[in-house]
Design a protein around this motif. Structure first.
Motif, short mmCIF file in Angstrom:
data_model
loop_
_atom_site.label_atom_id
_atom_site.label_comp_id
_atom_site.label_asym_id
_atom_site.label_seq_id
_atom_site.Cartn_x
_atom_site.Cartn_y
_atom_site.Cartn_z
N ARG A 1 0.83 -1.20 0.00
CA ARG A 1 0.00 0.00 0.00
C ARG A 1 0.87 1.25 0.00
N ASN A 2 0.31 2.32 -0.53
CA ASN A 2 1.02 3.61 -0.68
C ASN A 2 2.28 3.43 -1.52
N ALA A 3 2.16 2.64 -2.57
CA ALA A 3 3.29 2.36 -3.45
C ALA A 3 3.54 3.52 -4.40
N ALA A 4 4.77 3.63 -4.88
CA ALA A 4 5.09 4.57 -5.96
C ALA A 4 4.52 4.01 -7.26
N VAL A 5 4.04 4.89 -8.12
CA VAL A 5 3.46 4.46 -9.40
C VAL A 5 4.08 5.25 -10.56
N GLU A 6 5.34 5.67 -10.40
CA GLU A 6 6.04 6.37 -11.46
C GLU A 6 6.06 5.54 -12.73
N PRO A 7 6.17 6.17 -13.91
CA PRO A 7 6.25 5.40 -15.16
C PRO A 7 7.34 4.35 -15.15
N GLU A 8 8.47 4.65 -14.49
CA GLU A 8 9.56 3.67 -14.43
C GLU A 8 9.17 2.46 -13.58
N ILE A 9 8.34 2.67 -12.56
CA ILE A 9 7.82 1.55 -11.77
C ILE A 9 6.92 0.67 -12.62
N ILE A 10 6.02 1.30 -13.36
CA ILE A 10 5.10 0.53 -14.21
C ILE A 10 5.90 -0.22 -15.27
N ASP A 11 6.96 0.39 -15.79
CA ASP A 11 7.79 -0.29 -16.79
C ASP A 11 8.53 -1.47 -16.17
N LEU A 12 8.97 -1.34 -14.92
CA LEU A 12 9.60 -2.47 -14.23
C LEU A 12 8.58 -3.60 -14.04
N ILE A 13 7.34 -3.25 -13.72
CA ILE A 13 6.30 -4.26 -13.60
C ILE A 13 6.11 -4.97 -14.94
N CYS A 14 6.18 -4.23 -16.05
CA CYS A 14 6.07 -4.84 -17.38
C CYS A 14 7.21 -5.83 -17.61
N VAL A 15 8.42 -5.46 -17.19
CA VAL A 15 9.56 -6.37 -17.31
C VAL A 15 9.30 -7.65 -16.53
N LEU A 16 8.89 -7.52 -15.28
CA LEU A 16 8.65 -8.68 -14.42
C LEU A 16 7.51 -9.53 -14.94
N GLN A 17 6.48 -8.89 -15.48
CA GLN A 17 5.36 -9.65 -16.05
C GLN A 17 5.82 -10.46 -17.26
N LYS A 18 6.69 -9.89 -18.09
CA LYS A 18 7.24 -10.63 -19.22
C LYS A 18 8.01 -11.86 -18.75
N MET A 19 8.58 -11.79 -17.55
CA MET A 19 9.35 -12.90 -17.01
C MET A 19 8.45 -13.99 -16.41
N GLY A 20 7.17 -13.67 -16.23
CA GLY A 20 6.23 -14.64 -15.67
C GLY A 20 5.61 -14.24 -14.36
N ALA A 21 5.88 -13.03 -13.88
CA ALA A 21 5.32 -12.56 -12.60
C ALA A 21 3.83 -12.26 -12.75
N ILE A 22 3.13 -12.32 -11.64
CA ILE A 22 1.71 -11.97 -11.58
C ILE A 22 1.57 -10.76 -10.66
N ILE A 23 1.34 -9.59 -11.26
CA ILE A 23 1.31 -8.34 -10.51
C ILE A 23 0.09 -7.54 -10.91
N LYS A 24 -0.70 -7.15 -9.93
CA LYS A 24 -1.89 -6.34 -10.17
C LYS A 24 -1.68 -4.94 -9.58
N VAL A 25 -1.92 -3.93 -10.40
CA VAL A 25 -1.84 -2.55 -9.93
C VAL A 25 -3.26 -2.05 -9.72
N HIS A 26 -3.65 -1.90 -8.45
CA HIS A 26 -5.00 -1.44 -8.11
C HIS A 26 -5.01 0.08 -8.00
N THR A 27 -6.19 0.62 -7.77
CA THR A 27 -6.31 2.06 -7.56
C THR A 27 -5.74 2.42 -6.19
N ASP A 28 -5.57 3.70 -5.96
CA ASP A 28 -5.12 4.21 -4.65
C ASP A 28 -3.77 3.64 -4.24
N ARG A 29 -2.86 3.51 -5.20
CA ARG A 29 -1.47 3.12 -4.91
C ARG A 29 -1.34 1.77 -4.21
#
Length: 452
Positions: free
Chosen positions: A191-219
């Motif tokens: 909770r209260n996570a950073a959501v900078e574009p670079e964070i979202i891009d890192l999530i994209c990298v990890l998802q390509k590797m097979g990670a399961i990550i959900k970005v909900h509203t309200d950080r």
């Protein structure tokens, strides 16, 4: 600092021309760390030739990752097949040069069961404590032992998912949680996570590797741990900090700079302020190849349209607010704006020290402990000078300048380019941490600067 670490700048000439930005510094190094988690090679494109990339490459190679240059300029291939322990003395060679080593902890605990953190470096813009990094790792199940040479971490029972809430949406702490949670047993909620574009891009990298990550509203970010990850192929988002830095240089020098690779979507907040100050820009969207016709790289042209610049009031903030790394270069341009501009820094408590050098060049900047600009922030009652009032326009003159940190260093460089006369800028190698080939780019833009 060496004799060669000095740039002589002959100012007063508007910058004109075209330069290119590559992948974001604040994503590329983290994507390189993420490759540690995979059981197959990863391929990263558009990697800038900067000091931070060299440091991470060295750390990965110390831990057995084979890092090689790909066929394309700026392509790296990272093969983690033989990840191994590294000697703490060898790791300590990198101590003080980067804050990246802390982010290797989660991946190394997953791959080896232990990790070591040397003393951390980075820019001196505030304490930037790693307390939450350590606490988060403990919540995942890590055991942390402090020693004279750094910190040794183990995970005798493995790492498991947990619930965490950041006291502040820190980018580094969010990256730590992501890189650790993706292979932890169970579900992690941040909770209260950073959501900078670079964070979202890192999530994209990890998802390509097979990670399961959900970005909900309200950080809120939810990560479901998986037992294994593969490699990735990724082209990072462009460096929005470097793009904005060149935009500010165009405005401060009365120039016209076309920034190839820059994209509008992640710079919207900056573009609004740039236009409010009186700058002009033109966006050209990327066009992929189609029906045999060549594609077109996206770009943004920034220029000073003539006339007076206008004072503004702004506050730095976490995304989607005005990025803290945008304010130092822009403040140089604000010294040329008519009226009183107000800058309220809410991200780092000690990021306005660079204004003393600008004052020595003829600027009129006063810093305050109060929260100027309307919104109280977490530094308001802690005796930090974190607000600035810039009176302009001011005629800047040449001076000898010593670079204190990466972003302030580029602002000093812009000031030297905008000033009348010849300045000497000391410590310019620090700029190489985040700006690729900046001296060649200066030459391409018609600047008159050379090593001392």
């Amino acid at each position: 600092m060496t004799v060669n670490d000095v740039l002589t700048v002959h100012g007063g000439t508007p910058l004109h021309g075209r330069i290119r930005v590559r992948g974001a510094k604040n994503l590329v190094s983290k994507a390189m760390v993420a490759a540690l988690l995979g059981d197959a090679p990863s391929r990263l494109y558009d990697v800038p030739r900067i000091r931070d990339v060299e440091v991470v490459r060295g750390l990965l190679e110390l831990h057995g990752v084979r890092v090689s240059d790909g066929a394309e300029d700026g392509e790296l291939v990272l093969d983690p097949a033989n990840v191994a322990s590294a000697n703490s003395d060898e790791i300590n060679v990198h101590a003080g040069s980067s804050r990246i080593p802390i982010l290797l902890c989660g991946p190394l605990l997953h791959r080896l069961g232990h990790a070591f953190i040397p003393d951390l470096g980075g820019c001196h813009i505030g304490p930037r404590p790693i307390d939450f990094h350590i606490q988060a790792l403990r919540e995942f199940g890590a055991v942390v032992d402090k020693a004279a040479d750094g910190m040794h971490l183990t995970a005798p029972n493995g790492l498991h998912g947990t619930k965490l809430e950041l006291p502040y949406p820190s980018v580094g702490a969010t990256e730590q949680v992501l890189l650790t949670a993706v292979m932890a047993n169970g579900v992690t909620e941040l909770r209260n996570a950073a959501v900078e574009p670079e964070i979202i891009d890192l999530i994209c990298v990890l998802q390509k590797m097979g990670a399961i990550i959900k970005v909900h509203t309200d950080r809120v970010i939810e990560i479901q741990g998986v037992p294994r990850l593969g490699g990735y192929t990724h082209r990072p988002i462009p460096d929005r900090i470097e793009a904005a830095s060149w935009a500010a240089a165009a405005l401060a020098t009365g120039g016209d700079i076309e920034v190839l690779g820059a994209e509008q979507v992640d710079m919207m907040t900056f573009l609004n302020v740039f236009r409010s100050v009186g700058g002009a820009y033109e966006v050209t969207d990327m066009r992929p190849p189609r029906n045999g016709s060549p594609g077109q790289e996206g770009k943004i042209r920034f220029w000073h349209p003539g006339g007076e610049l206008k004072a503004v009031a702004l506050e730095t903030d976490v995304h989607p607010g005005f990025m803290t790394d945008w304010q130092q270069p822009l403040v140089v341009a604000l010294t040329q704006a008519r009226g009183l501009s107000i800058v309220h820094e809410t991200v780092y408590e000690q990021r306005l020290g660079y204004t003393e050098a600008l004052n020595s060049m003829g600027a009129t900047i006063q810093v305050y402990r109060d929260c100027l600009g309307g919104t109280p922030c977490r530094f308001g009652r802690r005796d930090f000078k974190h607000s600035a009032v810039i009176a302009g326009p001011s005629k800047l003159h040449a001076a000898d300048l010593v670079i204190p940190d990466l972003r302030a260093g580029f602002s000093h460089l812009i000031a030297a380019l905008a000033a009348e006369g010849t300045s000497r800028v000391y410590g310019v190698d620090l700029i190489n941490r985040g700006y690729e080939d900046f001296e060649a780019k200066l030459a391409a833009l018609g600047a008159h600067a050379e090593r001392a």
